[in-house]
Design a protein around this motif. Structure first.
Motif, PDB file in Angstrom:
ATOM      1  N   PHE A 375      -9.469 -24.420   3.501  1.00 45.65           N
ATOM      2  CA  PHE A 375      -9.592 -24.412   5.075  1.00 45.65           C
ATOM      3  C   PHE A 375      -8.706 -25.033   5.840  1.00 45.65           C
ATOM      4  O   PHE A 375      -8.150 -26.079   5.143  1.00 45.65           O
ATOM      5  N   SER A 376      -7.994 -24.534   6.744  1.00 44.84           N
ATOM      6  CA  SER A 376      -6.892 -25.378   7.399  1.00 44.84           C
ATOM      7  C   SER A 376      -6.980 -25.403   9.022  1.00 44.84           C
ATOM      8  O   SER A 376      -6.031 -25.887   9.553  1.00 44.84           O
ATOM      9  N   GLY A 377      -8.252 -24.806   9.550  1.00 45.60           N
ATOM     10  CA  GLY A 377      -8.484 -25.172  11.022  1.00 45.60           C
ATOM     11  C   GLY A 377      -9.222 -23.753  11.677  1.00 45.60           C
ATOM     12  O   GLY A 377      -9.475 -22.778  11.118  1.00 45.60           O
ATOM     13  N   ILE A 378      -9.506 -24.321  12.890  1.00 42.83           N
ATOM     14  CA  ILE A 378     -10.267 -23.197  13.795  1.00 42.83           C
ATOM     15  C   ILE A 378      -9.787 -23.101  15.082  1.00 42.83           C
ATOM     16  O   ILE A 378      -9.426 -24.152  15.720  1.00 42.83           O
ATOM     17  N   GLN A 379      -9.448 -21.766  15.638  1.00 40.98           N
ATOM     18  CA  GLN A 379      -9.456 -21.670  17.102  1.00 40.98           C
ATOM     19  C   GLN A 379     -10.876 -21.146  17.743  1.00 40.98           C
ATOM     20  O   GLN A 379     -11.371 -20.095  17.331  1.00 40.98           O
ATOM     21  N   TRP A 380     -11.304 -22.134  18.616  1.00 40.80           N
ATOM     22  CA  TRP A 380     -12.743 -21.974  19.291  1.00 40.80           C
ATOM     23  C   TRP A 380     -12.833 -21.166  20.255  1.00 40.80           C
ATOM     24  O   TRP A 380     -11.583 -21.062  21.038  1.00 40.80           O
ATOM     25  N   GLY A 381     -13.540 -20.166  20.559  1.00 34.77           N
ATOM     26  CA  GLY A 381     -13.768 -19.236  21.669  1.00 34.77           C
ATOM     27  C   GLY A 381     -14.843 -19.651  22.571  1.00 34.77           C
ATOM     28  O   GLY A 381     -14.719 -20.161  23.679  1.00 34.77           O
ATOM     29  N   ASN A 382     -15.983 -19.097  22.156  1.00 41.18           N
ATOM     30  CA  ASN A 382     -17.197 -19.227  22.829  1.00 41.18           C
ATOM     31  C   ASN A 382     -18.346 -19.400  21.656  1.00 41.18           C
ATOM     32  O   ASN A 382     -18.207 -19.668  20.838  1.00 41.18           O
ATOM     33  N   ASP A 383     -19.620 -19.292  22.306  1.00 40.16           N
ATOM     34  CA  ASP A 383     -20.762 -19.535  21.419  1.00 40.16           C
ATOM     35  C   ASP A 383     -20.721 -18.466  20.159  1.00 40.16           C
ATOM     36  O   ASP A 383     -21.311 -18.946  19.082  1.00 40.16           O
ATOM     37  N   ASN A 384     -20.253 -17.522  20.480  1.00 41.03           N
ATOM     38  CA  ASN A 384     -20.290 -16.392  19.570  1.00 41.03           C
ATOM     39  C   ASN A 384     -18.697 -15.811  18.767  1.00 41.03           C
ATOM     40  O   ASN A 384     -18.824 -15.113  17.957  1.00 41.03           O
ATOM     41  N   THR A 385     -17.831 -16.570  19.233  1.00 38.84           N
ATOM     42  CA  THR A 385     -16.643 -16.317  18.952  1.00 38.84           C
ATOM     43  C   THR A 385     -15.692 -17.355  18.514  1.00 38.84           C
ATOM     44  O   THR A 385     -15.475 -18.123  19.322  1.00 38.84           O
ATOM     45  N   ALA A 386     -15.289 -17.127  17.349  1.00 39.85           N
ATOM     46  CA  ALA A 386     -14.131 -18.194  16.724  1.00 39.85           C
ATOM     47  C   ALA A 386     -13.429 -17.520  15.748  1.00 39.85           C
ATOM     48  O   ALA A 386     -13.861 -16.578  15.025  1.00 39.85           O
ATOM     49  N   VAL A 387     -12.144 -18.277  15.601  1.00 44.81           N
ATOM     50  CA  VAL A 387     -11.040 -17.588  14.384  1.00 44.81           C
ATOM     51  C   VAL A 387     -10.922 -18.973  13.304  1.00 44.81           C
ATOM     52  O   VAL A 387     -10.379 -19.727  14.094  1.00 44.81           O
ATOM     53  N   ALA A 388     -11.110 -18.753  12.333  1.00 48.01           N
ATOM     54  CA  ALA A 388     -10.910 -19.658  11.510  1.00 48.01           C
ATOM     55  C   ALA A 388      -9.660 -19.381  10.384  1.00 48.01           C
ATOM     56  O   ALA A 388      -9.362 -18.141  10.340  1.00 48.01           O
ATOM     57  N   PHE A 389      -8.987 -20.240   9.885  1.00 55.43           N
ATOM     58  CA  PHE A 389      -7.787 -19.929   8.891  1.00 55.43           C
ATOM     59  C   PHE A 389      -7.766 -20.839   7.784  1.00 55.43           C
ATOM     60  O   PHE A 389      -8.442 -21.949   7.600  1.00 55.43           O
ATOM     61  N   ASP A 390      -7.360 -20.126   6.683  1.00 54.64           N
ATOM     62  CA  ASP A 390      -7.206 -20.809   5.263  1.00 54.64           C
ATOM     63  C   ASP A 390      -5.657 -20.491   4.582  1.00 54.64           C
ATOM     64  O   ASP A 390      -5.218 -19.633   5.211  1.00 54.64           O
ATOM     65  N   TYR A 391      -5.583 -21.206   3.432  1.00 56.03           N
ATOM     66  CA  TYR A 391      -4.148 -20.819   2.885  1.00 56.03           C
ATOM     67  C   TYR A 391      -4.511 -21.185   1.663  1.00 56.03           C
ATOM     68  O   TYR A 391      -5.257 -22.038   1.219  1.00 56.03           O
ATOM     69  N   TRP A 392      -3.635 -20.543   0.625  1.00 51.71           N
ATOM     70  CA  TRP A 392      -3.253 -21.039  -0.799  1.00 51.71           C
ATOM     71  C   TRP A 392      -1.974 -21.084  -1.099  1.00 51.71           C
ATOM     72  O   TRP A 392      -1.296 -19.976  -1.158  1.00 51.71           O
ATOM     73  N   TRP A 393      -1.445 -22.304  -1.293  1.00 49.97           N
ATOM     74  CA  TRP A 393       0.144 -22.315  -1.401  1.00 49.97           C
ATOM     75  C   TRP A 393       0.636 -21.533  -2.799  1.00 49.97           C
ATOM     76  O   TRP A 393       1.646 -20.984  -2.834  1.00 49.97           O
ATOM     77  N   ASN A 394       0.021 -21.737  -3.958  1.00 51.88           N
ATOM     78  CA  ASN A 394       0.288 -20.975  -5.098  1.00 51.88           C
ATOM     79  C   ASN A 394       0.583 -19.547  -4.967  1.00 51.88           C
ATOM     80  O   ASN A 394       1.423 -19.016  -5.721  1.00 51.88           O
ATOM     81  N   THR A 395      -0.121 -18.853  -3.872  1.00 48.14           N
ATOM     82  CA  THR A 395       0.088 -17.412  -4.089  1.00 48.14           C
ATOM     83  C   THR A 395       0.568 -17.045  -2.449  1.00 48.14           C
ATOM     84  O   THR A 395       0.931 -16.058  -2.156  1.00 48.14           O
ATOM     85  N   ARG A 396       1.056 -18.198  -1.764  1.00 44.82           N
ATOM     86  CA  ARG A 396       1.431 -18.004  -0.491  1.00 44.82           C
ATOM     87  C   ARG A 396       0.503 -17.192   0.692  1.00 44.82           C
ATOM     88  O   ARG A 396       0.843 -16.421   1.436  1.00 44.82           O
ATOM     89  N   ASN A 397      -0.722 -17.069   0.188  1.00 45.18           N
ATOM     90  CA  ASN A 397      -1.819 -16.321   0.869  1.00 45.18           C
ATOM     91  C   ASN A 397      -2.390 -17.166   2.182  1.00 45.18           C
ATOM     92  O   ASN A 397      -2.832 -18.340   1.931  1.00 45.18           O
TER      93      ASN A 397
END
Length: 811
Positions: A375-397
């Motif tokens: 897990f690397s963070g979240i951008q919040w929108g409203n009660d029903n909407t948010a966008v989260a992010f993750d990453y994995w260095w070994n695969t650059r994904n």
């Protein structure tokens, strides 16, 4: 007698040839000095309504006197114990206020004498800015009133800024929480004045603790004492009328943050025991929630000393981490916890789980999301909407998750799943707006979100604004810059007014800010900063593309000397400047992210100065190190390094501009490491410049740069990649430069000193310049001007005017 004198003279002369030079700070030639002395344009702050612009001015450099002020290096920090602020803090010395629609900026009145301003903090209504001013004896708080363009002093010089996060406003904007010096601070210990009472002893109970070679760590009980005293502060509630009251008693406070509704305050603090292995941010800590009256509401997390994380860049500690407020809720905490034990070697379906804990923070946290990568963070929108992010260095994904934070049973949608090094297919970053709490949240129009992208492609760079339908995942392009002779950076977008804040520049035009009205198709300029580097504004600049011998596409930014006649194609000396970067696939490694229209800015570490001295410069030459599949990039580091260099020289030579027997190579940090390797394992260069590098990888045995294998797992890699181990192969003149106070992990000054001794002992042509008081990046004007002089002298002697016997491959 005459023979004896002659013999003694010869001995003395021989000794002088190998001795140190006692040299005062030098200044470079007029052409270089004119560029190095150019004033800086101001940094820009904009309020959220885009009504006012704050212009912050500073000197380009510190002075050696400033760097010579008292400094203690403790637990990964560098602190001025007299002033109680970071000893390497960047200060501003003037402020102007400008209405965005106005023509002239207004000088702020009431500034302190010889201001040293930092830690700028907007009030919640963005009508004021609080700022620290550092005096000779300490740190004060001042407040700028934006409308009147006046500052007033709020506190005496008793602020403690040693651990940062100094100023935090209450929601009503009439007061703030400030870290102040505690009344119970004990005197610091000067180790030079204390007789030791015993040895310093470190122990280990059999646990593996594979840590990077951090610098500035605690080394003794005296260091522990001094760190604690400098970290201790009391938190005061300071009002704009000048009154103050103690809010929390003495402790080692780190971070302070108000909940979006302003009713709760999240406070983290450092605890004991301290460590001699890791920096302060891995010491034990406790995170607590208080109410506005400093009443303790709940302990959120207690973290033990973190010395023995599992091996790997993607390792993480157990327990609650990344604790933060949910931006779209009044008072809800969010945090992540590992599902793989924090060990990247464990195979699991999900690496992390994200939880929400609502006020009053005494219930059971609610699971709201699981992530496949870390897990690397979240951008919040409203009660029903948010966008989260993750990453994995070994695969650059990296992945982006669209999810409903109110319903964990609802299906999570992966918006994108991509290689984060793939710049051509980068969807951009989500546009945010300020909500009713004054927090930044996703800018949403129903189910539509917006993304600003850098717009790199095979055809060039064309930044864009996209509209993304979060239901259908369909994307609509609302705007794309079509400049081919300029670079337009898209900074902010307001969907309501359909206006973009953009910054436009060219190779000869200094970056300036504009509003782009997409409805009216109108561009309005709001700043008019002038180019301070007139002498090189018309220099020829282009991005060249070429191929490595294995077919990998490479690129670099090519500059021709001032006044160079391309038709005559006179053969000139060249400087190649680069920095190696690791990739896990050839496709990403071959992408061109250079733009010839970017403003030509000769900062202190740049080679661009030498276009005024008759040199061709290939700056930012691509030096990818690729390891696909199970192969690690460093398994073939040396051969790829040489192939990159040869391809670059061949490409410029093919254009007819250079004498390939007069090519220098330069680099800083990992770039310096690159230089030493290239000179040891190729005959491509006439000379090299290596600044603040590491040359013996056995001195960084638990990983370096992007290498996570330790020495005992890959001894051949560490040996093969270490220029120190191949010092006997060095036949090319090398200028080594290093800051005596380098604080970067792994690049101890010892690295350059020992490498120089090895080269000297083996008869290489080498010069070592140790810059007093300088860290990994150089700051003092005296140091930087001398650095430029050293580089210029070295290039003039060993490259431009080198003797034929010094030609590459003839030694």
């Amino acid at each position: 007698m005459k023979k004896i004198f002659t013999l003694l003279l010869a001995i003395v002369t021989c000794f002088i040839g190998f001795a140190q030079e006692n040299l005062n700070y030098q200044r470079p030639s007029k052409e270089i000095l004119e560029l190095a002395d150019a004033p800086l344009a101001p940094s820009v702050l904009l309020d959220h309504k885009n009504e006012y612009m704050i212009l912050l001015y500073r000197d380009a450099y510190k002075t050696i006197d400033e760097l010579s002020e008292d400094e203690l290096r403790l637990g990964g920090l560098r602190i001025n114990p007299k002033t109680n602020i970071g000893s390497r803090t960047t200060y501003y010395n003037n402020i102007q206020v400008k209405k965005v629609t106005g023509k002239k900026a207004v000088q702020v009145m009431g500034l302190p004498e010889n201001p040293r301003l930092a830690n700028f903090s907007w009030s919640p209504d963005q009508k004021k800015i609080a700022v620290t001013n550092t005096t000779k004896t300490g740190v004060e708080i001042w407040v700028l009133d934006i409308q009147s363009a006046k500052v007033t002093k709020l506190t005496a010089a008793n602020v403690n800024a040693n651990l940062g996060d100094v100023i935090n406003w209450f929601e009503d904007g009439t007061s703030m929480l400030v870290k102040m010096l505690p009344g119970n601070r004990k005197p610091l210990i000067d180790a030079k004045e204390v007789t030791p009472t015993g040895p310093t002893i470190s122990v280990n109970d059999g646990k593996k603790a594979q840590n990077r070679t951090y610098q500035d760590l605690l080394k003794s009980k005296d260091d522990e004492h001094n760190f604690e005293q400098l970290a201790l502060s009391e938190i005061y509630k300071v009002s704009l009328d000048g009154t103050s009251e103690k809010w929390l008693g003495s402790d080692m406070y780190r971070n302070i943050s108000f909940s979006p509704d302003g009713k709760y305050i999240l406070v983290s603090k450092i605890e004991k025991p301290f460590s001699y292995l890791v920096p302060y941010y891995r010491f034990p800590s406790e995170t607590i929630v208080y109410d506005q009256n400093a009443k303790k509401i709940a302990t959120i997390e207690k973290v033990p000393l973190i010395e023995d994380l599992p091996k790997g860049f993607m390792s993480a500690r157990k327990g609650r981490r990344d604790i933060s407020w949910r931006a779209d809720k009044p008072a809800s905490l969010v945090f992540a916890s590992v599902l793989d034990g924090g060990d990247p070697a464990n195979e699991v379906a999900y690496r992390d789980e994200v939880f929400q804990l609502d006020a009053p923070f005494n219930g059971t946290p609610k699971s709201i999301l699981k992530t496949i990568n870390r897990f690397s963070g979240i951008q919040w929108g409203n009660d029903n909407t948010a966008v989260a992010f993750d990453y994995w260095w070994n695969t650059r994904n990296t992945k982006a998750y669209l999810f409903d934070p109110s319903d964990s049973a609802k299906e999570t949608v992966i918006l994108y799943d991509r290689n984060y090094q793939d710049r051509y297919n980068d969807p951009g970053t989500f546009v945010e707006e300020r909500n009713k709490f004054g927090s930044d949240v996703l800018s949403l129009n129903g189910k539509k979100a917006y993304l600003l992208g850098e717009g790199f492609s095979q055809k060039g760079q064309f930044p864009f604004l996209d509209e993304l339908n979060l239901e259908t995942k369909e994307t609509k392009r609302l705007y794309q810059s079509d400049f081919t002779d300029k670079l337009e950076n898209l900074r902010q977008y307001d969907p309501k007014t359909k206006k973009l804040l953009v910054r436009i520049e060219s190779k000869s035009e200094y970056p300036n800010y504009y509003f782009r009205d997409l409805q009216k198709k109108k561009l309005t300029q709001i700043t008019a900063f002038e180019n301070p580097f007139k002498s090189i504004q018309n220099v020829h600049k282009e991005v060249i593309n070429y191929k490595r011998e294995d077919g990998l596409e490479l690129s670099g930014t090519l500059y021709l000397p001032v006044g160079y006649d391309k038709d005559k194609k006179e053969k000139m000396p060249m400087i190649l400047w680069a920095y190696p970067r690791e990739f896990k696939d050839k496709s990403s490694a071959s992408q061109n992210t250079k733009n010839p229209n970017r403003f030509t800015y000769p900062y202190w570490g740049s080679p661009i100065y030498w276009v005024t001295k008759g040199y061709v410069v290939l700056d930012g030459a691509a030096f990818p190190i690729v390891g696909e599949g199970d192969n690690e990039p460093n398994d073939t580091f040396r051969s790829q390094l040489v192939a990159n260099a040869k391809a670059a020289i061949d490409a410029v030579d093919k254009l007819g501009y250079i004498d390939r027997d007069r090519v220098a190579v330069g680099g800083h940090s990992y770039g310096a490491f690159m230089v030493a390797n290239l000179l040891s394992h190729s005959d491509l260069f006439a000379a090299g410049i290596a600044r603040s590098g590491a040359y013996n990888r056995t001195l960084t045995p638990f990983g370096f740069q992007s290498e996570e294998r330790n020495y005992w797992e890959a001894p051949e890699v560490y040996y093969t990649m270490s220029p120190f181990m191949h010092a006997d192969k060095m036949k090319t003149p090398l200028l080594l430069i290093h800051g005596k106070a380098d604080n970067n992990s792994g690049t101890y000054p010892l690295q350059s000193e020992r490498y120089f001794n090895a080269l000297k002992g083996l008869g290489a042509t080498v010069r070592l310049v140790m810059l007093p008081k300088e860290s990994h990046g150089y700051r003092a004007k005296e140091s930087i001007l001398h650095l430029l002089w050293e580089q210029d002298q070295w290039l003039e002697r060993h490259v431009k005017n080198k003797k034929q016997e010094e030609a590459p491959g003839t030694n």
